[in-house]
Scaffold this active site. Sequence first.
Site, mmCIF file in Angstrom:
data_model
loop_
_atom_site.group_PDB
_atom_site.id
_atom_site.type_symbol
_atom_site.label_atom_id
_atom_site.label_comp_id
_atom_site.label_asym_id
_atom_site.label_seq_id
_atom_site.Cartn_x
_atom_site.Cartn_y
_atom_site.Cartn_z
ATOM 1 N N TYR A 85 -23.694 0.541 25.220
ATOM 2 C CA TYR A 85 -24.006 0.040 23.877
ATOM 3 C C TYR A 85 -24.872 1.045 23.134
ATOM 4 O O TYR A 85 -24.703 1.260 21.937
ATOM 5 C CB TYR A 85 -24.734 -1.314 23.968
ATOM 6 C CG TYR A 85 -24.883 -1.966 22.609
ATOM 7 C CD1 TYR A 85 -23.914 -2.846 22.135
ATOM 8 C CD2 TYR A 85 -25.969 -1.665 21.789
ATOM 9 C CE1 TYR A 85 -24.016 -3.412 20.883
ATOM 10 C CE2 TYR A 85 -26.079 -2.227 20.525
ATOM 11 C CZ TYR A 85 -25.112 -3.109 20.073
ATOM 12 O OH TYR A 85 -25.210 -3.664 18.830
ATOM 13 N N PHE A 137 -11.432 8.438 -5.989
ATOM 14 C CA PHE A 137 -10.587 7.983 -4.896
ATOM 15 C C PHE A 137 -10.757 6.466 -4.800
ATOM 16 O O PHE A 137 -11.853 5.957 -5.028
ATOM 17 C CB PHE A 137 -10.894 8.671 -3.563
ATOM 18 C CG PHE A 137 -9.940 8.201 -2.509
ATOM 19 C CD1 PHE A 137 -8.613 8.598 -2.548
ATOM 20 C CD2 PHE A 137 -10.325 7.277 -1.555
ATOM 21 C CE1 PHE A 137 -7.692 8.093 -1.636
ATOM 22 C CE2 PHE A 137 -9.410 6.777 -0.635
ATOM 23 C CZ PHE A 137 -8.093 7.191 -0.681
ATOM 24 N N THR A 138 -9.694 5.768 -4.439
ATOM 25 C CA THR A 138 -9.656 4.298 -4.523
ATOM 26 C C THR A 138 -10.863 3.626 -3.852
ATOM 27 O O THR A 138 -11.633 2.921 -4.503
ATOM 28 C CB THR A 138 -8.353 3.777 -3.895
ATOM 29 O OG1 THR A 138 -8.230 4.322 -2.571
ATOM 30 C CG2 THR A 138 -7.140 4.178 -4.719
ATOM 31 N N ASP A 228 -17.338 14.240 -0.085
ATOM 32 C CA ASP A 228 -16.311 13.533 0.682
ATOM 33 C C ASP A 228 -15.590 14.625 1.479
ATOM 34 O O ASP A 228 -14.767 15.366 0.937
ATOM 35 C CB ASP A 228 -15.353 12.805 -0.265
ATOM 36 C CG ASP A 228 -14.291 12.011 0.487
ATOM 37 O OD1 ASP A 228 -14.017 12.350 1.665
ATOM 38 O OD2 ASP A 228 -13.737 11.069 -0.089
ATOM 39 N N LYS A 271 -8.337 11.805 9.074
ATOM 40 C CA LYS A 271 -7.548 12.892 8.470
ATOM 41 C C LYS A 271 -7.835 14.186 9.221
ATOM 42 O O LYS A 271 -7.384 14.352 10.344
ATOM 43 C CB LYS A 271 -7.887 13.021 6.974
ATOM 44 C CG LYS A 271 -7.223 11.966 6.099
ATOM 45 C CD LYS A 271 -7.914 10.650 6.148
ATOM 46 C CE LYS A 271 -7.536 9.729 5.012
ATOM 47 N NZ LYS A 271 -8.229 8.446 5.092
ATOM 48 N N ARG A 395 0.940 6.679 -6.034
ATOM 49 C CA ARG A 395 -0.378 7.109 -6.491
ATOM 50 C C ARG A 395 -0.302 7.232 -8.013
ATOM 51 O O ARG A 395 -0.211 8.324 -8.561
ATOM 52 C CB ARG A 395 -0.784 8.443 -5.838
ATOM 53 C CG ARG A 395 -1.368 8.292 -4.446
ATOM 54 C CD ARG A 395 -2.631 7.486 -4.482
ATOM 55 N NE ARG A 395 -3.278 7.266 -3.195
ATOM 56 C CZ ARG A 395 -3.728 6.087 -2.793
ATOM 57 N NH1 ARG A 395 -3.519 4.998 -3.491
ATOM 58 N NH2 ARG A 395 -4.398 5.968 -1.668
ATOM 59 N N PHE A 462 -2.895 -2.004 -4.895
ATOM 60 C CA PHE A 462 -1.702 -1.295 -4.439
ATOM 61 C C PHE A 462 -1.357 -1.598 -2.992
ATOM 62 O O PHE A 462 -0.200 -1.521 -2.599
ATOM 63 C CB PHE A 462 -1.879 0.224 -4.633
ATOM 64 C CG PHE A 462 -3.029 0.793 -3.850
ATOM 65 C CD1 PHE A 462 -4.310 0.744 -4.364
ATOM 66 C CD2 PHE A 462 -2.837 1.353 -2.601
ATOM 67 C CE1 PHE A 462 -5.387 1.248 -3.635
ATOM 68 C CE2 PHE A 462 -3.892 1.861 -1.865
ATOM 69 C CZ PHE A 462 -5.176 1.799 -2.388
#
Length: 470
Positions: A85, A137-138, A228, A271, A395, A462
């Site tokens: 943990y 970005f969303t 980001d 990514k 997009r 979306f």
Amino acid sequence: MTHHIPQTMGQQHGRRSWAEPWKIKMVEPLRMITREERQAAAEGAGYNTFLLRSDDVYIDLLTDSGTSAMSDRQWAGMMLGDEAYAGSRNFYHLEDAIQTYYGYRHILPTHQGRGAEHLISRVAIKPGQYIPGNMYFTTTRLHQEMAGGIFVDVIIDEAHDPESLHPFKGNIDLGKVEDLINTHGAAAIAYISLAGTVNMAGGQPVSMANVRDLRALCDRHGIKLFLDATRMVENSFFIQEREEGYAGKSIAEILREFCGYTDGAWMSAKKDNLVNIGGWLAVNDWDLFEELRNLIVVFEGLHTYGGAAGRDMEAMAIGIVESVQDDHARSRVGQVRYLGELLVEWGVPIVQPIGGHAIFLDARRFYSHIPQNQFPAQTLAAELYLDSGIRSMERGIASAGRDPHTGDHYYPKLELTRLTIPRRVYTQAHMDVTAEAVKAVYDARETTHGLKMVYEPKYLRFFQARFERL
Ligand SMILES: Cc1ncc(COP(=O)(O)O)c(C=O)c1O
């Protein structure tokens, strides 16, 4: 009798061929269903590719998020998971990899990118503050808005022009940031939200010169600069390829220098970092870190696992090292470019220059007869699936959502359908099949009609919206 002399792929494109820097050890069979079955599947999914079952998909180019193939070393690392943990040894491996390759001091793992976006937005934004960023970005913008912030797009104008060949279309227009500061004062700016590469602009990079100038601007005004870093390895490849003075530097060196101009970063490790799930948040400032470390136990988990299993942190640590290898970055972006070059050669309108993680079909030019409120990019994603079982994503206006103040759609300049290439998953032959399918849909464009939205969720519509054919 004359014999046709076959050309290699490289020769067809006037260069020496390249090959993937890996070989395949385990395969996953693909299945292709019939046109009638695809029609039923598309209707059942409300013409939204997010609502299809993956069993009904042939080549899945929905996203590069969490869809990478892990290496044999990463899978071996999964067996070394220390599922304690607290204080898991895998956390320290991850911390070391982030400190070494991204250069930040204090690290928190999160369950995925939006977990990190949530924490940084809560801590660094006061209600009513502005967050200038290089295109939205969303999930990033939504977390900023939910924290009471006001997102302002300060990307250079060229980014909104799919035909502009600017080499760094992800750059921030410093004049737009200065204007915002002059109008509202530096104290009204929460931080600058910089993404490399810019997903919604077509995977377009930010130059080193731009981040260096931004750093100087932030220092002059006492503003923080957060990154980001989701596709920052791919961004580093473009700097190496295009920016003067960087051709001789490694991807790892470029990445480290770029991050060095920023105060911290959030990451969707699904990514660049080559894992199927995971994320992290990293900052240099101790006081900010203390606040984040306190908040993470409320929303993610203890600060040494933050919503990730030990084994997943180990795979992430190994994935980071693999991701910054020059041959990996070159072949990753090279595969995307191969697909894009075929489409350009065949006259299909796409966003140029070709970006790092995906080909963005320009649905505005593709379906010039379909108005934006009939969802041309969503239509194109549906048609591509019907033709060939290839899954892409919208997009455009559906992704952009609604202005929370007026309730009207946001009408983004870019109306795009994204063919996103997972890392280390598909071969060049899959790219050929994809290019041919896009061409077939393009050839049938004049007889294609748009869509109407018949179900609209409140957040990130979306993902779950449903459509009917007009
Ligand atoms: C640029 C960018 N930032 C943030 C995110 C959010 O990350 P995640 O999907 O891991 O929550 C994504 C992924 O969709 C992304 O592409």
